[in-house]
Design a protein around this motif. Structure first.
Motif, short mmCIF file in Angstrom:
data_model
loop_
_atom_site.label_atom_id
_atom_site.label_comp_id
_atom_site.label_asym_id
_atom_site.label_seq_id
_atom_site.Cartn_x
_atom_site.Cartn_y
_atom_site.Cartn_z
N ILE A 106 74.52 34.92 39.62
CA ILE A 106 73.13 35.00 39.16
C ILE A 106 72.33 35.97 40.01
O ILE A 106 71.52 36.74 39.48
N SER A 107 72.53 35.98 41.31
CA SER A 107 71.79 36.90 42.18
C SER A 107 72.07 38.34 41.82
O SER A 107 71.16 39.17 41.77
N LYS A 108 73.32 38.65 41.55
CA LYS A 108 73.69 40.02 41.17
C LYS A 108 73.03 40.39 39.84
O LYS A 108 72.51 41.49 39.69
N GLN A 109 73.04 39.47 38.90
CA GLN A 109 72.43 39.73 37.59
C GLN A 109 70.93 39.95 37.72
O GLN A 109 70.37 40.86 37.11
N LYS A 110 70.27 39.13 38.54
CA LYS A 110 68.83 39.28 38.74
C LYS A 110 68.52 40.62 39.39
O LYS A 110 67.55 41.28 39.03
N ARG A 111 69.35 41.04 40.35
CA ARG A 111 69.14 42.34 41.00
C ARG A 111 69.31 43.46 39.99
O ARG A 111 68.50 44.39 39.96
N GLU A 112 70.32 43.38 39.15
CA GLU A 112 70.54 44.40 38.13
C GLU A 112 69.37 44.45 37.14
O GLU A 112 68.93 45.53 36.74
N ASP A 113 68.85 43.29 36.77
CA ASP A 113 67.69 43.23 35.88
C ASP A 113 66.46 43.86 36.53
O ASP A 113 65.72 44.62 35.90
N LYS B 107 64.28 47.24 35.41
CA LYS B 107 62.83 47.26 35.22
C LYS B 107 62.19 48.35 36.08
O LYS B 107 61.28 49.05 35.63
N ILE B 108 62.66 48.50 37.31
CA ILE B 108 62.14 49.55 38.19
C ILE B 108 62.40 50.92 37.57
O ILE B 108 61.52 51.79 37.57
N LYS B 109 63.58 51.11 37.02
CA LYS B 109 63.92 52.38 36.38
C LYS B 109 63.00 52.63 35.18
O LYS B 109 62.53 53.75 34.96
N GLU B 110 62.72 51.59 34.41
CA GLU B 110 61.84 51.71 33.25
C GLU B 110 60.42 52.10 33.68
O GLU B 110 59.80 53.00 33.10
N LEU C 298 58.08 52.19 44.33
CA LEU C 298 59.27 51.83 43.55
C LEU C 298 60.55 52.14 44.33
O LEU C 298 61.51 51.37 44.29
N SER C 299 60.55 53.25 45.04
CA SER C 299 61.72 53.59 45.86
C SER C 299 61.94 52.54 46.95
O SER C 299 63.08 52.15 47.21
N ASP C 300 60.85 52.09 47.55
CA ASP C 300 60.94 51.04 48.57
C ASP C 300 61.50 49.75 47.97
O ASP C 300 62.33 49.07 48.58
N LEU C 301 61.05 49.39 46.78
CA LEU C 301 61.54 48.18 46.12
C LEU C 301 63.03 48.27 45.82
O LEU C 301 63.76 47.29 45.98
N LYS C 302 63.48 49.44 45.41
CA LYS C 302 64.90 49.61 45.11
C LYS C 302 65.77 49.40 46.34
O LYS C 302 66.88 48.87 46.24
N LYS C 303 65.25 49.78 47.50
CA LYS C 303 66.01 49.65 48.75
C LYS C 303 66.11 48.20 49.22
O LYS C 303 67.01 47.86 49.97
#
Length: 46
Positions: free
Chosen positions: A5-12, A16-19, A40-45
């Motif tokens: 679930i953690s991996k799925q939430k991260r991918e989701d 959203k960040i990409k969108e 957004l870049s900080d959030l991705k990291k």
């Protein structure tokens, strides 16, 4: 087979960040859009 679930939430979240990033890229560029892209870049990291 179990679902990570953690991996799925991260991918989701990354999707959203990409969108959001694509919406910002299409907007008129100014200081605010630059700041948003940086955030957004900080959030991705994280």
């Amino acid at each position: 087979m179990s679902t990570n679930i953690s991996k799925q939430k991260r991918e989701d979240l990354l999707a959203k960040i990409k969108e959001i990033h694509s919406f910002i890229a299409a907007a008129p560029q100014d200081e605010n859009t630059g700041n948003l892209r940086s955030c957004l870049s900080d959030l991705k990291k994280m």
